[in-house]
Design an enzyme around this catalytic site. Structure first.
Site, PDB file in Angstrom:
ATOM      1  N   HIS A  64       0.821  -1.218   0.000  1.00  0.00           N
ATOM      2  CA  HIS A  64       0.000   0.000   0.000  1.00  0.00           C
ATOM      3  C   HIS A  64       0.857   1.271   0.000  1.00  0.00           C
ATOM      4  O   HIS A  64       0.314   2.382  -0.087  1.00  0.00           O
ATOM      5  CB  HIS A  64      -0.998  -0.010   1.165  1.00  0.00           C
ATOM      6  N   ASP A 109       0.166  -7.597   1.668  1.00  0.00           N
ATOM      7  CA  ASP A 109       0.591  -6.194   1.751  1.00  0.00           C
ATOM      8  C   ASP A 109       2.122  -6.159   1.792  1.00  0.00           C
ATOM      9  O   ASP A 109       2.740  -5.850   2.814  1.00  0.00           O
ATOM     10  CB  ASP A 109      -0.010  -5.516   2.978  1.00  0.00           C
ATOM     11  N   SER A 203       4.285   2.834   8.013  1.00  0.00           N
ATOM     12  CA  SER A 203       3.988   1.703   7.135  1.00  0.00           C
ATOM     13  C   SER A 203       5.190   1.332   6.281  1.00  0.00           C
ATOM     14  O   SER A 203       5.927   2.199   5.807  1.00  0.00           O
ATOM     15  CB  SER A 203       2.817   2.040   6.205  1.00  0.00           C
TER      16      SER A 203
END
Length: 257
Positions: A64, A109, A203
């Protein structure tokens, strides 16, 4: 002249960054400048992520975190006063678990980035090895990044923050977040009583448990660091065959189901 241009670009990105993203470290302290030579800073579409240098040509991060005009900075500690050995790269190729680049909160992910040219190792730039054994519940883990240090209001630090958290049983995350399947290729990491967590801007960065690179920061609760709402990370060990295959040039290798 090239180094000056790189440092100038980094300062411009720091000033223009819109403080939007998906995950930052809450409840931590400034990382030691020498403890994160593998940690990379990724900018894309006015967003920020972390990542991990695997070798001179490859970076591992979250799917992402993919975006246009990605820039990858290595050797960064302070964004306002960059180290002299900061290096800038852009992606040459990106690899995902499937061609459609799809992922969910509990699956796939993960993104491998081949850099446009090899990185030069230096005092503040060195790769992190892939794990040699699977993660173990109860492990003490280190999470790090330039993400927000407050939540829900966002305060972004100049330097990366680090925090020690625990690898928890997956059922803790299933109890916290509706919709998680009975099994997944993710790890549940945090502090049960809250107070420490990754957050917006972290992230893609590493989760290092007992000295091994076991997770990629993916998502978590909002606000961050709430009691019994741990962070969720992609399980690196479960994806070893895919990672090693892609790096070796086998683009037909598939991710685990």
């Amino acid at each position: 002249m090239v180094l000056i241009r790189v440092l100038a670009n980094l300062l411009i990105l720091q000033l223009s960054y819109a403080q939007k993203s998906s995950e930052l470290v809450i409840g931590g302290d400034e990382c030691n400048i020498n403890e994160h030579p593998f940690l990379v800073l990724v900018y894309y579409d006015d967003y920020q992520c972390g990542g991990t240098l695997l070798n001179e040509e490859w970076v591992l991060t979250a799917a992402h975190c993919n975006g246009k005009d990605m820039e990858i900075y290595l050797g960064v500690h302070s964004k306002k006063v960059p180290n002299k050995d900061v290096q800038r790269r852009v992606p040459k190729e990106k690899f995902f678990c499937d061609s459609s680049k799809t992922y969910t909160k509990w699956n796939k992910d993960i993104m491998l980035i081949r850099l446009d040219r090899p990185v030069r190792k230096s005092a503040h730039i060195a790769p992190l090895s892939l794990p040699s054994s699977p993660p173990s519940v109860g492990s003490v883990c280190r999470v790090m990044g330039w993400g927000t240090i407050t939540s829900p209001q966002e305060t972004y630090p100049d330097v990366p923050h680090c925090a020690n958290i625990n690898l928890l049983d997956y059922e803790v995350c299933r109890a916290a977040y509706a919709g998680l399947p009975a099994t997944s290729r993710t790890l549940c990491a945090g502090i049960l009583e809250g107070g420490k967590d990754s957050c917006v801007g972290d992230s893609g960065g590493p989760l290092i448990c007992n000295g091994q690179f076991q997770g990629i920061v993916s998502w978590g609760g909002d606000p961050c660091a709430q009691p019994r709402e741990p962070g969720v990370c992609t399980n690196v060990f479960d994806h070893l065959d895919w990672i090693k295959g892609i790096i070796a040039g086998n683009t037909d290798v598939t991710c685990p189901l």
